[in-house]
Structures are given as C-alpha cells and as structure tokens.
Enzyme design. Structure first.
Site, PDB file in Angstrom:
ATOM      1  N   ASP A   9      24.643  -5.783   3.772  1.00 56.82           N
ATOM      2  CA  ASP A   9      23.741  -5.615   2.642  1.00 56.82           C
ATOM      3  C   ASP A   9      23.418  -4.128   2.546  1.00 56.82           C
ATOM      4  O   ASP A   9      23.533  -3.394   3.535  1.00 56.82           O
ATOM      5  CB  ASP A   9      22.474  -6.433   2.886  1.00 56.82           C
ATOM      6  CG  ASP A   9      21.382  -6.115   1.888  1.00 56.82           C
ATOM      7  OD1 ASP A   9      21.614  -6.283   0.680  1.00 56.82           O
ATOM      8  OD2 ASP A   9      20.303  -5.684   2.334  1.00 56.82           O
ATOM      9  N   ASP A  11      20.391  -2.373   0.382  1.00 63.62           N
ATOM     10  CA  ASP A  11      18.966  -2.023   0.362  1.00 63.62           C
ATOM     11  C   ASP A  11      18.219  -2.658   1.519  1.00 63.62           C
ATOM     12  O   ASP A  11      18.185  -3.879   1.660  1.00 63.62           O
ATOM     13  CB  ASP A  11      18.337  -2.454  -0.967  1.00 63.62           C
ATOM     14  CG  ASP A  11      18.859  -1.642  -2.132  1.00 63.62           C
ATOM     15  OD1 ASP A  11      18.596  -0.434  -2.166  1.00 63.62           O
ATOM     16  OD2 ASP A  11      19.535  -2.226  -2.997  1.00 63.62           O
TER      17      ASP A  11
END
Length: 217
Positions: A9, A11
C-alpha cells in the site's frame, strides 16, 4: 511456495502521508470552528471516500461549504507538510533486501495515479516498482481489485506474494485477493483492529524482511 513479489500500500505504509492529510483536514475543520472526530477519520482510511466524507461532514456543521473552492488550498497544505517527509523508517531496508533477493515490487493503492506516481517520484522510489495500481483505474479498497491487478502485472500468484498494509480496509482487500498480509500500522492506525492480518509489526524495523519471509513461507 517461495515468495516472488512484495506489494505495498502507499499512503501510510510506504510513506506516512496519512499524518499530513489528517492535519490538513483538521486545520480546515478548525478554520470553520469544527473539530474533526478521529473515529470518523478511521472509517475512511485506506478507501477512496476521504474527501467526499470529510466535505459532507463539514457541510453538516457549516452552511454554504464549497468543496471546489476549498480543495486547492487543502492539497497545497498537504504538499507543504510532506516536503521534508521521506519513506517510513525501515522501508528502504525492505526494498533493498527485496532487490538483493530478486523479488519484484508493486504498489496497490486506493489513491489516484497522479498522487501515487507523484509521491513515488518525490521520494525517489518510482523506479523500484514494476506495478503501480491505483484507485482511479481499479475499484478502491476494501475491494481486492488493485491487488489482483498487481498480481497480474507482476506475473505471480497470490501465494507467491506478500502484501504490506497500514489499515484494516487495506488488509481486507489484500486478504480478499488471497495474499498473505503483513499489517504495519502507523501512529494514526495503531489502535485499530488488524485481526485479519497474518502478521502485525509495529514498524518496518521490528523484524528484517528475511524473518518476515520465513514466517510467511
């Protein structure tokens, strides 16, 4: 089955952008005389619903809110807060170890391609990743689509990959794609429930990648 790829991922995982984004929203709310409840923020982490949810909440307290007028200033503030921020501690070590082992790397994010590619460029990480799958092209998390697309681009099966996430929504997305998943919460998400993850680490420095690979083999 041997691990051949790592999918991160973006953020809050590769970089702690979550803190800057949350601060910018808190500042906007306070400028309008309203406090942003952290429990509401937790509901949108890892999804693509952040802006819509925040503007809707602000409009419930302040009449005449114009999102299009406020959005440019908020984005500028986020970029200002991120100027001096690098990758999360330990991330570069993981990426270097992955390269030394010949593992391919991908990103699966609910954010837009413009944001993710721009931030990867800013951090000097863009060339590290073979696949960057984003929420403006695929269904956002907790749907598994970004992870399924990353698997296809990297040419690996779910059993040959490991996902790294910082939010429960992200963990659910990776697990829905049947990928073994490591949760590495950031300070904003550390109090949330990561019971669906195969492994939870307090940071990327808590265990070396070699040990993570061994644990999830």
């Amino acid at each position: 089955m041997a691990t051949r790829a790592l999918i991160f991922d973006f953020d809050g995982t590769l970089a702690d952008t979550e803190a800057a984004v949350l601060q910018s929203w808190r500042e906007m709310f306070r400028d309008h005389g309203v406090e942003l409840p952290i429990d509401v923020w937790h509901t949108v982490i890892g999804t693509q619903n952040t802006a819509a949810t925040m503007f809707k909440l602000l409009a419930e307290h302040v009449a005449g809110i114009d999102p299009e007028r406020l959005r440019p200033g908020m984005r500028a503030r986020v970029r200002e807060l991120l100027e001096a921020e690098g990758p999360r501690e330990g991330v570069l070590g993981y990426l270097d170890e992955a390269a030394a082992r010949g593992l391919t790397l991908g990103v699966a994010s609910s954010s837009s391609g413009g944001w993710v590619h721009g931030q990867l460029d800013r951090l000097g990480l863009a060339t590290r990743f073979t696949s960057v799958e984003t929420g403006d092209v695929h269904a956002a998390k907790p749907c598994p689509d970004t992870y399924l697309a990353a698997l296809a681009t990297l040419g690996v099966t779910a059993a040959e990959a490991i996902a790294f996430e910082d939010s429960p929504h992200g963990v659910r997305a990776a697990k829905a794609a049947n990928i073994p998943t490591v949760a590495v919460p950031n300070p904003i998400t550390a109090s949330l429930d990561f019971g669906h993850a195969d492994l939870v680490l307090p940071s990327f420095t808590a265990k070396p990648l070699a040990e993570v690979l061994e644990l999830l083999a």
